[in-house]
Design a protein around this motif. Structure first.
Motif, PDB file in Angstrom:
ATOM      1  N   UNK A 642       0.838  -1.214   0.000  1.00 55.25           N
ATOM      2  CA  UNK A 642       0.000   0.000   0.000  1.00 55.25           C
ATOM      3  C   UNK A 642       0.871   1.261   0.000  1.00 55.25           C
ATOM      4  N   UNK A 643       0.320   2.324  -0.575  1.00 55.85           N
ATOM      5  CA  UNK A 643       0.995   3.616  -0.528  1.00 55.85           C
ATOM      6  C   UNK A 643       1.098   4.079   0.923  1.00 55.85           C
ATOM      7  N   UNK A 644       2.162   4.787   1.227  1.00 56.81           N
ATOM      8  CA  UNK A 644       2.382   5.231   2.605  1.00 56.81           C
ATOM      9  C   UNK A 644       3.390   6.362   2.628  1.00 56.81           C
ATOM     10  N   UNK A 645       3.585   6.920   3.815  1.00 57.40           N
ATOM     11  CA  UNK A 645       4.661   7.874   4.040  1.00 57.40           C
ATOM     12  C   UNK A 645       5.886   7.099   4.502  1.00 57.40           C
ATOM     13  N   UNK A 646       6.988   7.270   3.806  1.00 58.77           N
ATOM     14  CA  UNK A 646       8.208   6.557   4.145  1.00 58.77           C
ATOM     15  C   UNK A 646       9.289   7.573   4.529  1.00 58.77           C
ATOM     16  N   UNK A 647      10.321   7.051   5.181  1.00 64.02           N
ATOM     17  CA  UNK A 647      11.376   7.919   5.710  1.00 64.02           C
ATOM     18  C   UNK A 647      12.712   7.565   5.065  1.00 64.02           C
ATOM     19  N   UNK A 648      13.515   8.622   4.786  1.00 64.10           N
ATOM     20  CA  UNK A 648      14.747   8.447   4.022  1.00 64.10           C
ATOM     21  C   UNK A 648      15.888   9.250   4.644  1.00 64.10           C
TER      22      UNK A 648
END
Length: 803
Positions: A642-648
């Motif tokens: 699923x689409x989500x907010x990810x961290x980089x």
């Protein structure tokens, strides 16, 4: 007791003067000094058993009463919790079993009366020497019935306990030494009060076996505090002073006679059974003494952390320690019949490195209760994966959203093929690194180690304090799945480095309550450590393996990882919050395999219980996101996740992730099983006609294929069967080639295998056995003996109920 004796000319002069004074007194009264029986003087004769109890440098006699009391040392070191309450007693001196020094106010009046009546009935009337008793003893010895009677007062006996020169030797006590003792008793009476003399005598006297002092006597023989001793118990204790090693009939006879003198004749009834029961407890544990942290007490004692009084003030939280012990016992009781008998728990304070709880074994449930399992070397299982992914993030070889191929892979292990497998024996195709770590998938971890390199990971693990004794080349790619051996204490502290934002510091054994924060060494960037924690705290990301509701789920923020070693011998659950790091190990001392127990069902519930107790009154906040971590909305091609907010980290952010081969040729089939290069060996323990090799083909998205056909050594195999289903083949010795071909005969994929065990197959065929259609999988062979490759971690066993 050990007292510094008088030495040199001053000491000899002092003895001579004392003897002359005693002789003058004795001659002036016309008394004879009787020879004293060994049995009557047993407490003095056995004073040597108290070696190490008192350390005094006395130049004069008598020593100061307060100095004697302060110099008393129990035979046990006392481990105190952070609030000062006792947690554990640890036997450190085996010359005698001594308890605490008890003031006279804490000693039963019945015992005081019984000792005075039995040993020195005119104690409160004489000045140190009972001349009347001495005369009676001398008369009886010279003209009486020939039975020797002692005349030593409590003051005389105490003088011999305080001064080694006055103790009875192997040949008995001579007249001159007896005179010395009498004079010493008179001097003692002139400096000490009667209550002080009685108190010191009760605390310094030897009673039975190795028991020295009234506290040890009452807590061991009678399993109660000295203040609660009854007249019957007091009478038995008093006659033990007269004959510590006397046989049972003698003790019963003397005890009954003393009870009559005390006006308690009715107490004689049943005295024999009572005495026998009391003596049988001579080697039992002390009454009402907490035993919550024996392994931690031993560790800090060996580290030299006790003070001059034998007390160890620790940072252990008494309530937390008791809760951890209780959880271990309860949860192991629930696992009865699964081969689990032991557990260990470590709780660390993230800031100071102080140990807040330490359970080394399951106690009575353990097969080796004295073994400290928190420091025992065990295989790490999947608990090393967070350090691998953190290293890959820091090296920017992947991000939390990067896709990893969860499909079969065969790696050259230097003598055999290393074929990692997931716990549930299923492959998920392309998955994100977040899902791979949180759900503890094995194949993606191995592929990540192929990017980082075994040497780099091994070096990082050593820097984190883990006891790896070999380099990365020795462990190979199995290091990603935890083939290295670690201890629970070192593993929990390595996780604490992630909780501290990548800052490593050793466990602080010398920490005291309220200790300041440690200064550590930077091993991971704060950004990488935070992202690893965010991945391990993601309940949705670990749902593939653990589901949404499991013991790993808490009502507050925690990051957690489980692990199970090869053959299910070791079971781990380690995780942290903003304040604490908790590590749990479950298994058994013998190293045998557990049955139907995984990290989430074995160690997980204990881990959950401990964190629940830590935050029983409040909930912690989440760790703050470092400024260097960027948030980015991401989507995944082919709807993989699923689409989500990810961290980089830094500039590694991107908005879309899709598998490269799915973009190029999303439907291209390939052989999932067997892996190219596989070496098989027919198992002589399984009938030859029951062994089968499973054949499976999938597309690039790990879906079964339907429009392809199997070929074996150039000939069609399994004609008309769907290759995506569980096709199989009865292995034949030799080299073989499997091919997957399309409808036009084009080769889509190829796998070469070797089957060994020709002699066994020939013998089986000669016996008339025919192949059958029942399934059985031949054993994979690894020619490299006893290496981590051979100890491959094929099953992570992290999920509950999936075996």
């Amino acid at each position: 007791m050990k007292l510094a004796g008088r030495v040199g000319s001053m000491g000899r002069c002092r003895v001579t003067v004392r003897r002359l004074q005693a002789v003058a007194l004795a001659l002036g009264l016309g008394l004879l000094v009787p020879a004293v029986s060994a049995q009557a003087q047993a407490p003095e004769a056995r004073a040597q058993t108290q070696a190490g109890a008192v350390q005094l440098q006395a130049s004069v006699f008598p020593p100061d009463y307060v100095a004697v009391r302060e110099a008393w040392r129990p035979s046990d070191a006392r481990l105190l919790a952070s609030d000062g309450r006792e947690l554990q007693r640890l036997r450190t001196d085996f010359s005698g079993r001594r308890g605490d020094w008890l003031p006279l106010s804490e000693v039963s009046v019945a015992l005081q009366r019984a000792v005075v009546v039995s040993e020195d009935r005119r104690f409160y009337e004489h000045g140190g020497v009972d001349w009347l008793a001495s005369a009676s003893a001398a008369w009886s010895s010279a003209w009486g019935d020939g039975v020797r009677r002692g005349a030593s007062t409590l003051s005389m006996q105490l003088a011999a306990l305080l001064d080694p020169a006055l103790r009875r030797g192997p040949g008995g006590r001579g007249i001159l030494q007896k005179l010395d003792q009498m004079q010493a008793a008179r001097v003692l009476e002139s400096h000490w009060t009667k209550p002080q003399i009685l108190e010191a005598y009760l605390n310094l006297a030897a009673w039975r076996g190795e028991l020295v002092g009234v506290d040890a006597l009452s807590r061991v023989l009678f399993q109660k505090h000295a203040s609660g001793l009854t007249f019957r118990e007091a009478a038995l204790a008093a006659v033990l002073l007269r004959g510590p090693n006397a046989p049972l009939p003698t003790l019963v006879q003397r005890g009954c006679a003393l009870l009559r003198e005390l006006g308690r004749p009715d107490e004689c009834q049943g005295l024999r059974g009572f005495t026998q029961a009391a003596l049988s407890r001579a080697r039992e544990a002390r009454f009402d003494t907490p035993a919550l942290a024996p392994h931690w007490a031993r560790l800090v004692w060996d580290a030299g952390l006790a003070d001059v009084h034998g007390e160890i003030r620790s940072t252990l939280d008494r309530g937390l320690q008791a809760a951890a012990v209780q959880s271990v016992r309860r949860r192991l009781g629930e696992l009865h019949g699964t081969g689990v008998s032991d557990a260990a728990v470590v709780v660390l304070d993230n800031r100071s490195g102080a140990v807040l709880a330490y359970v080394g074994s399951s106690g009575a449930l353990s097969e080796a209760a004295d073994v400290d399992h928190a420091r025992a070397i065990r295989q790490a299982g999947s608990t090393l994966k967070p350090f691998l992914y953190g290293l890959a993030l820091d090296q920017q070889r992947l991000t939390a959203a990067s896709l990893l191929d969860d499909s079969p892979v065969g790696l050259d292990g230097g003598g055999g093929l290393y074929v990692p497998d997931n716990y549930d024996h299923r492959f998920g195709g392309w998955v994100s690194a977040r899902t791979a770590l949180a759900s503890s998938l094995n194949v993606p971890a191995v592929r990540t180690l192929m990017l980082v390199g075994p040497d780099a990971l091994a070096d990082r693990l050593v820097a984190l304090g883990l006891p790896l004794d070999r380099g990365g080349d020795y462990y190979g790619y199995s290091l990603a799945l935890g083939s290295a051996d670690v201890t629970l204490l070192s593993l929990a502290n390595a996780y604490r480095a992630l909780a501290r934002g990548g800052d490593y510091a050793p466990v602080n054994l010398r920490a005291r309550p309220g200790a300041a924060a440690q200064t550590g060494v930077r091993l991971y960037s704060p950004e990488a450590a935070w992202i690893v924690g965010d991945m391990l705290a993601d309940r949705a990301a670990r749902a593939r393996t653990f589901g949404l509701d499991s013991p790993l789920t808490t009502r507050f923020w925690t990051a957690v990882k489980t692990g199970t070693s090869r053959d299910m011998r070791d079971n781990w659950c380690v995780g942290w919050s903003a304040d604490y790091t908790v590590g749990v190990w479950v298994g058994n001392s013998a190293g045998a395999s557990m049955r139907h127990v995984s990290g989430v069902s074995g160690a997980g519930p204990v881990w959950h219980d401990v964190f629940d107790w830590l935050y029983r009154n409040h909930a912690p906040g989440e760790p703050a996101r470092p400024p260097g971590v960027a948030a980015q909305a991401v989507v995944f091609g082919e709807a993989l996740e699923p689409a989500r907010t990810e961290y980089f980290l830094g500039d590694t952010a991107q908005a879309r992730f899709a598998p490269p081969d799915a973009q190029d040729d999303p439907g291209r089939p390939r052989i999932a099983e067997p892996v190219d290069g596989t070496i098989l060996a027919l198992d002589p323990d399984i009938p030859w006609d029951r062994q089968r090799l499973r054949l499976r083909a999938v597309d690039a998205r790990a879906r079964p294929v339907t429009e392809a056909r199997w070929f074996l050594d150039g000939a069609p195999h399994g004609e008309g069967r769907d290759p995506g289903l569980m096709a199989d083949w009865a292995p034949r010795p030799g080299a073989h080639v499997f091919e997957l071909r399309d409808a036009q005969g084009g080769v889509l994929d190829r796998a070469r295998i070797i089957v060994r065990g020709g002699r066994f197959a020939i013998e089986a065929e000669g016996a008339g056995r025919a192949p059958s259609v029942e399934s059985g999988v031949p054993r994979h062979e690894n020619a490299q003996p006893e290496t981590p490759v051979d100890r491959r971690v094929r099953n992570d066993s992290d999920a509950q109920g999936k075996h």
